[in-house]
Structure formats: structure tokens, C-alpha cells
Design a protein around this motif. Sequence first.
Motif, PDB file in Angstrom:
ATOM      1  N   PHE A  58      11.731  -1.933   5.756  1.00 25.91           N
ATOM      2  CA  PHE A  58      10.681  -2.187   6.931  1.00 25.91           C
ATOM      3  C   PHE A  58       9.977  -3.525   6.812  1.00 25.91           C
ATOM      4  O   PHE A  58      10.112  -4.264   7.851  1.00 25.91           O
ATOM      5  CB  PHE A  58       9.920  -0.979   6.860  1.00 25.91           C
ATOM      6  CG  PHE A  58       9.254  -1.044   8.397  1.00 25.91           C
ATOM      7  CD1 PHE A  58       9.859  -0.511   9.538  1.00 25.91           C
ATOM      8  CD2 PHE A  58       8.063  -1.131   8.435  1.00 25.91           C
ATOM      9  CE1 PHE A  58       9.350  -0.503  10.761  1.00 25.91           C
ATOM     10  CE2 PHE A  58       7.204  -1.139   9.723  1.00 25.91           C
ATOM     11  CZ  PHE A  58       7.961  -0.795  10.786  1.00 25.91           C
ATOM     12  N   ARG A  62       9.013   0.558  -0.750  1.00 27.32           N
ATOM     13  CA  ARG A  62       8.676  -0.211   0.348  1.00 27.32           C
ATOM     14  C   ARG A  62       7.520  -1.179   0.265  1.00 27.32           C
ATOM     15  O   ARG A  62       7.548  -2.255   0.741  1.00 27.32           O
ATOM     16  CB  ARG A  62       8.335   0.880   1.335  1.00 27.32           C
ATOM     17  CG  ARG A  62       7.962   0.350   2.856  1.00 27.32           C
ATOM     18  CD  ARG A  62       7.579   1.418   3.820  1.00 27.32           C
ATOM     19  NE  ARG A  62       6.722   2.131   3.495  1.00 27.32           N
ATOM     20  CZ  ARG A  62       6.250   3.064   4.290  1.00 27.32           C
ATOM     21  NH1 ARG A  62       6.666   3.288   5.456  1.00 27.32           N
ATOM     22  NH2 ARG A  62       5.157   3.744   3.977  1.00 27.32           N
ATOM     23  N   MET A  78       0.695  -1.382   0.005  1.00 33.12           N
ATOM     24  CA  MET A  78      -0.013  -0.154   0.023  1.00 33.12           C
ATOM     25  C   MET A  78       0.923   1.121   0.063  1.00 33.12           C
ATOM     26  O   MET A  78       1.960   1.476   0.708  1.00 33.12           O
ATOM     27  CB  MET A  78      -0.873   0.110   1.122  1.00 33.12           C
ATOM     28  CG  MET A  78      -1.723   0.961   1.323  1.00 33.12           C
ATOM     29  SD  MET A  78      -3.337   0.625   2.594  1.00 33.12           S
ATOM     30  CE  MET A  78      -4.417   1.852   2.024  1.00 33.12           C
ATOM     31  N   ASN A  86       3.840   8.662   4.419  1.00 32.02           N
ATOM     32  CA  ASN A  86       3.811   7.680   5.606  1.00 32.02           C
ATOM     33  C   ASN A  86       5.253   7.104   5.800  1.00 32.02           C
ATOM     34  O   ASN A  86       5.294   5.922   6.066  1.00 32.02           O
ATOM     35  CB  ASN A  86       2.602   6.854   5.683  1.00 32.02           C
ATOM     36  CG  ASN A  86       1.447   7.654   5.682  1.00 32.02           C
ATOM     37  OD1 ASN A  86       1.370   8.888   5.896  1.00 32.02           O
ATOM     38  ND2 ASN A  86       0.235   7.068   5.597  1.00 32.02           N
ATOM     39  N   LEU A  87       6.216   7.695   5.420  1.00 30.70           N
ATOM     40  CA  LEU A  87       7.361   7.206   5.653  1.00 30.70           C
ATOM     41  C   LEU A  87       7.983   7.324   7.243  1.00 30.70           C
ATOM     42  O   LEU A  87       7.665   8.440   7.710  1.00 30.70           O
ATOM     43  CB  LEU A  87       8.699   7.673   4.939  1.00 30.70           C
ATOM     44  CG  LEU A  87       8.246   7.794   3.215  1.00 30.70           C
ATOM     45  CD1 LEU A  87       9.269   8.348   2.455  1.00 30.70           C
ATOM     46  CD2 LEU A  87       8.186   6.112   2.695  1.00 30.70           C
ATOM     47  N   LEU A  88       8.881   6.596   7.622  1.00 32.45           N
ATOM     48  CA  LEU A  88       9.459   6.625   8.896  1.00 32.45           C
ATOM     49  C   LEU A  88      10.503   7.856   8.755  1.00 32.45           C
ATOM     50  O   LEU A  88      11.493   7.547   8.118  1.00 32.45           O
ATOM     51  CB  LEU A  88      10.315   5.510   9.327  1.00 32.45           C
ATOM     52  CG  LEU A  88       9.296   4.321   9.710  1.00 32.45           C
ATOM     53  CD1 LEU A  88      10.140   2.840   9.751  1.00 32.45           C
ATOM     54  CD2 LEU A  88       8.470   4.483  11.032  1.00 32.45           C
TER      55      LEU A  88
END
Lengths: 233, 344
Positions: free
Chosen positions: B115, B163, B96, B102-104
Motif C-alpha cells: 500500500f 507495511r 506507524m 488497521n489492515l485493509l
Amino acid sequence: MMPTDLTYLRSSNGIDWSNIDPAEIWQATQDTMSMLGLSLIFTIILGLIIGVLLYLTSSRQLLYLPVFYSILSFVVNILRSVPFIILMIAVMPLTKEIAGTTIGVAGTIPPLVIGAAPFFGRLVETALREVDRGIIEAAQAMGASKWDIVRRVLLRESRPGLIAAITVTAITLVSYTAMSGVIGGGGLGDLALRYGYQRFQTEVMIVTVILLIILVQILQMLGDWLVRRISHK
Amino acid sequence: MGRCCPGGINLIELQNVTKSYKGRGGSVDAVRDISLQVKPGEIFGIIGHSGAGKSTLIRCMNLLERPTSGRAWFGKTELTALSERQLQAERRKIGMIFQHFNLLASVTVRENIAFPLVLAGKSRKEYAARVDELLALVGLEAHGDKYPSQLSGGQKQRVGIARALAADPQVLLCDEATSALDPQTTNSILSLLMSINEKLGLTIILITHEMQVIRSICDRVAVMDAGRIVEMGAVLDVFLRPTHAVTRQFADELSELESGTPLPRREGSKLVRVHFVGEETYEPVLFEAVKGSAVQCAILQGTVSRMKHTPYGQLLVELSGPERDIDGVITALRSNGLDAEVLS
């Protein structure tokens, strides 16, 4: 060091630097450092658990448990609203159970931790709330378990906030350790109280206060430096 | 259609999914009784205005939102019947990406991409090569050791895509993946998605409010309004012959996007919309139909473009002349296989 002659009377009127015993000051500084260090470690461990539980069980979070949250939050509030000096005396029986004594460095650790952990726990809760919900959602979408999210997302992403919280807590603990001198905890606070206040040796008071100021400054600078270093916002 | 996962033909299937939220003023249905099937390998778009329920709908596909009623299937697995732990395992096969990436923020690009592999228990040694491969796939070889804050929006979304692909998912869910990007960056992300779809055969489901996204890469589309799917089908069919008001709005948006607002019609003429698709685009049909008649033809608005790979044209023409002759021209257009719609 018991004053046996009249120089003791003179010192109450003017400043007499000969009253200062470097060995005793050094011992008191070491005591303060070990109280601070040990209580900080336990406060961080306990406070992280409290903070993570508060965060997870609050409304619209991963482990939403309203009753549990209310109880924990209430206990935290109570512990935070009791003045430290009273808390210290109130938990003496418990201190005896845990540390085997209520005086000295060992005897101050339990009250220090009980006093500071709820405070730190709240700061942890606030720091965790700062973590973007989108990142948590992304981790869930990748199949992360709740524990994965706590460990690999929440605690990692909130590191700058957590370091700042640890700094504030360490400084609070410095003032708590000074207060613990009242019940015979030792350390710089104890020294200031026994010599500076009870025996009117103002110069001892001045030296201890200066040492405490330096300690607080160092802690704050260290904390700020660490936050800058690990922050990638 | 059978009850269970209709023979594994569909990769994602929703059956009568409804999601309602309890608000202060009673409950609100964000998604109402939606059923849809997505086949392996296709790019399926869901378009709607904000508040139509798209975000909730796409989250019902990996159960980030658990439907209030109805069932969600992923291949042969009914997600809505799984335990928390089983669901976590299934989610690793569903990638998704998000509007805000919404990355760290606290770890490097490389660690962000790794991740999902770390979650799967892989060690640094095991995932290093895979991460390099993914960096190359999304064109970020030079940026592996940077932190997300050092990247542009488009680069961040590329990290998001890498990712999402790390654990070799079978489907990629895109939640408004290009809405926070400028048009140029949007196009580069869209071509990346299309090339991944073609190279890896990855199924893509995306939600958007931009017609541009649907037009460039989608095979099929569902149009959402007020929690329902109001129209669904091949992109060309849906937007060349829209039946619902919302679909028509989006279709108009597309033609305006490409050719501006139409000129007004003059007195005593008829306004006709003509569509042609595929090879017809190259035929001089309009010219042939008017030739030899007493009808004059003026093009007031026109688009000749492509939906994904299919050429299509849409002309708004004003036909003037004797009414009988105009009707004759329209009949001639239709008998040549064109879609001619008299608007006024």
C-alpha cells in the motif's frame, strides 16, 4: 393490437391467454431492461458522488464542511420525500432539456436518475461510515491524500456495502420504471397499465407482474452472490 | 539547545507541545506542554495508564493530531510548519503500527504491504520484489496471498510491521502495538521489533501500558500521567529509582510481575530495598556485608533479571539484629556501590 371486435369485452370477464402478444411483451421487457440499465449507470455515478460528498463533509470527517453538508443533505431529503410519480411530472421541463424528449426510454432516464440518485447517495454514505476509522488513520499515517483515501480505502473497503446498496437501488428502479409507464415511458409497467388496467386484460397484467418478479429475484440473487464473492471480513 | 532541529541530532523532537480538545464542559488538555527528543537508532518507550495522553502524544509526532500549540520536528523538518501536501511526503518516512492493526480487509496481505508503495506511485512490477523481501523479514512468506481475516492477531501485526517498513521509513511509531495480543505473541512481536531496530538501525517510538514491553526492548522511557511526562530517562534509572507515584506503581508492577507480592516484615527488623545493576549482579555484596556482623538477613522478595540487555537485581531484604549493626550493614552496602533504600 387494437381490439376491434367483441372478444375485447369477453376478456374483461375471464382469462383469455390469446390476448398475449409475445412480441410486444418482449419489446416491453427490452425497454424495461434498457431503462433500468441506463438509469442504474447514471444513478451509480451521481449517487457515488453525492454519497462520498455527504460522507466527507459530515462532522469529524476528512473534509468537514457543516454548511455544505446541511444543504446537500436537505436537497437529498427533499428529493427523497417527493413521491416518484410526482417527481417525474415535476422534472419534465428538465427532462426535455437533458434528453430532448419526455417520452420513451430516453425521456424516462432523467426522472429515474433524479429519483434514485439521492436514495443511492444516502446508502453510499451509510456504507462508507461502516469503514473502520482506524484504516483511514493508517492510510493518513502512510501519507495518503484525501483523494487516495477515497479511491484506495473508502471505495475499496466498502465494496460489499456498495454492492448491496446497488442491488437495493436497482430493485427500486425496477418499480420506478413501471411507474414511468404513466407518462408514456414504455416498458413492462406501461404494458400492464395500458392493457391490464385500461383494457381489463388481466392476463397481460399477470404476465408483466411475473416478469417483474423474476427480474427483481435475479437482481437480488446476483447482488447477494457478488457481495459474498468480494467480502473478506 | 538551539531553536532549529538542534543540529539534526534528534530524529523526532517535540517542543512544548500541548493538545487540547474542546468538549462539552470546556476544553480538555490531552497533552500538556511536552518536550522530548528521540535520537536515531534508539527504542524510546512512553508508558502511562489509559487516558494519560499517550495516544495523542504519539500522534503529535506525525501530526495525525495537530498540536494546539508547540512544534514538532522530524529530523531537520518542522512538521508543524508544513503544508498538507508537504506533510504527506514527510509521513512516508515515518512508519506507524496500531493496536488493532488497521489492515485493509478487502485486499490480500501482499497488497496491504504494498500500500505505501502504491501511494508512492510504484507499479506492481516495481514493488513485487520488495514485498517478497518484507514478507520474509516478518516471517510470513507463506501467507502473502491470504486475506487479513484469515490470519491470527500476531500475524496481522507482522503484516502491519511489514507495511510500515515498506517505504523505508527512518522511524517506526508503535501505538499500543502489542496490547491486543496474548503474552507469547507479544514477546514474538517484541523480538521482531528489536531485531529490526538492530538490523536496520530503525528508530522506534512506542507507547504502551505494559511494563513488560518497556523492560524487554526500550532504551529510554518517558512516564506519562494526566497529559504530562512525569519522569524520563534510561529505563534502568527510571524504574530502579522511581520518584513519581505513577512510576513507582509501574516499577512495583514489574517486580510483582516477576516475584509476587512481598512477604510482610517482622517486628524489630528493618525493611531495605537493594538494587544492583550490570556486573554488580554477579558480586556477593549482600553476603559480604552481613558476614561477620550480628545482623541476620532474610530475602522477602527478589528479582534478578534483565532490562533489555543489562542484568539487574532488586531485593527486598529484612535485616534483624541490633540497630547499630543494621546501620553498619547498610553503610557497607552503599560503600560497595549498591543502592540501599530503607523502607521501614
